[in-house]
Design an enzyme around this catalytic site. Structure first.
Site, PDB file in Angstrom:
ATOM      1  CE  LYS A  53     -22.004  99.677 143.762  1.00 59.97           C
ATOM      2  NZ  LYS A  53     -22.375 101.071 143.842  1.00 59.97           N
ATOM      3  CD  GLN A  97     -21.986 104.364 141.870  1.00 57.02           C
ATOM      4  OE1 GLN A  97     -22.427 103.213 141.956  1.00 57.02           O
ATOM      5  NE2 GLN A  97     -21.156 104.862 142.774  1.00 57.02           N
ATOM      6  CG  ASP A 120     -27.157 102.198 147.559  1.00 57.76           C
ATOM      7  OD1 ASP A 120     -26.303 101.344 147.876  1.00 57.76           O
ATOM      8  OD2 ASP A 120     -27.067 102.924 146.559  1.00 57.76           O
TER       9      ASP A 120
END
Ligand code: NAD
Length: 297
Positions: A53, A97, A120
């Site tokens: 990322k 994460q 997200d």
């Protein structure tokens, strides 16, 4: 029937290209889209994801800062960091994460991320807006699936989409997107899961199949209808004698659907490249929102 391989890279490349001028416009007014990624513990797969990322953000001249917390960090440590980032105007997106170590409650942690920085799309406010048909940040993987369908001109409206998997990050938001009266929606949607009896009876009816179960090779040629379009979200490690010691396979037995399906995404190289791209999209959009300059997606 020739089966088309729906590769993710060309889709991802064209979206990243379209993002470049948007990033440049922001730069001109002194804004660099920035992602703050939080990683707790040292799960090797998570380390790789976060590194990938960060690389993608740098390539697009955006910023990404990774906050690494010890695996023994308690909830308060994580919540304090999220609170600090929620109030940091230079961070446009906050990503936690997953998976988190077992002693941490991911629900409490994800709910603490400001919905305005939840790139997200996991916050209940953003999931609610999506269900309402008025999305703010769309979860990246299901959003990437829609962009693949759009890119390859696979029609969705009026067709029967069968989703296998009901997770909050893939299956459920995928349902919310495909069922909406959106340009890339308006499908009749069936959602299957571990409680489904006779899975094949449903997958055989699917004009579109979205496989997101995390079960290697479970969808086989005899479970699909001729001409189906198949999106394989699954990424599973299967141990073998290769140099790496494993091979990545999807939830679909690709070989067995060739010649029956109209199209299928490969694993790797299908949905995988899309997830990070849609994270870039959401982070650029978040930065644009700060200056009321949203121009796309
Ligand atoms: P999950 O484990 O949270 O959910 C899996 C879902 O599938 C569950 O709802 C379960 O009910 C259903 N399921 C499992 N086995 C089944 C079976 N035999 N029959 C019917 N339903 C079954 O997983 P997830 O986080 O949604 O991820 C699913 C897969 O997608 C995994 O392989 C994951 O690695 C992959 N994934 C890929 C990306 C990407 O970027 N391509 C992103 C997220 C997840």
């Amino acid at each position: 029937m020739g089966t088309l391989l729906l590769k993710g890279k060309p889709v991802s490349d064209s979206i990243r290209l379209a993002l470049e001028p948007r990033v440049q416009s922001l730069k001109k007014i002194g804004i660099v889209p920035k992602l703050a990624a939080i990683i707790v513990g040292d799960d090797p797969a998570s380390q790789v994801y976060v590194r990938n990322k960060a690389r993608a953000f740098e390539k697009l001249s955006c910023e990404s800062q990774t906050y690494r917390l010890d695996s023994k960090s308690n909830e308060e440590n994580v919540l304090t960091l999220i609170d600090r980032l929620n109030n940091d105007p230079s961070a446009h997106g906050i990503l936690v994460q997953l998976p988190l170590p077992n002693h941490l409650d991911s629900k409490t942690i994800l709910h603490t991320v400001s919905p305005n920085k939840d790139v997200d799309g996991f916050h209940p406010e953003n999931l609610g807006l999506l269900l309402e048909g008025n999305p703010n940040f769309i979860p990246c993987t299901p959003h990437g699936v829609l962009e693949i369908l759009r890119h390859y001109d696979i029609s969705v409206s009026g067709r029967h989409a069968v989703i296998v998997g009901r997770s909050n990050i893939v299956g459920k938001p995928m349902f919310a997107l495909l069922a909406q009266k959106f340009e890339m929606g308006n499908a009749t949607v069936t959602i299957c899961h571990t409680g489904t009896k006779d899975l094949a009876a449903y997958t055989k009816q699917g004009d579109i199949i979205i496989a997101a179960a995390g079960s290697p090779n479970m969808i086989t040629g005899d479970m699909i209808k001729e001409g189906a379009d198949i999106i394989d979200v699954g990424i599973n490690r299967v141990d073998d004698d290769s140099e790496k010691g494993y091979t990545l396979v999807g939830d679909v037995n690709t070989e067995s659907v060739m010649g029956i399906a109209n199209s299928v995404t490969p694993v790797p190289g299908g949905v995988g490249p899309m997830t990070i791209t849609m994270l870039l999209v959401n982070t650029v959009k978040s930065a644009e929102k700060c200056v009321e300059l949203v121009t796309g997606w």
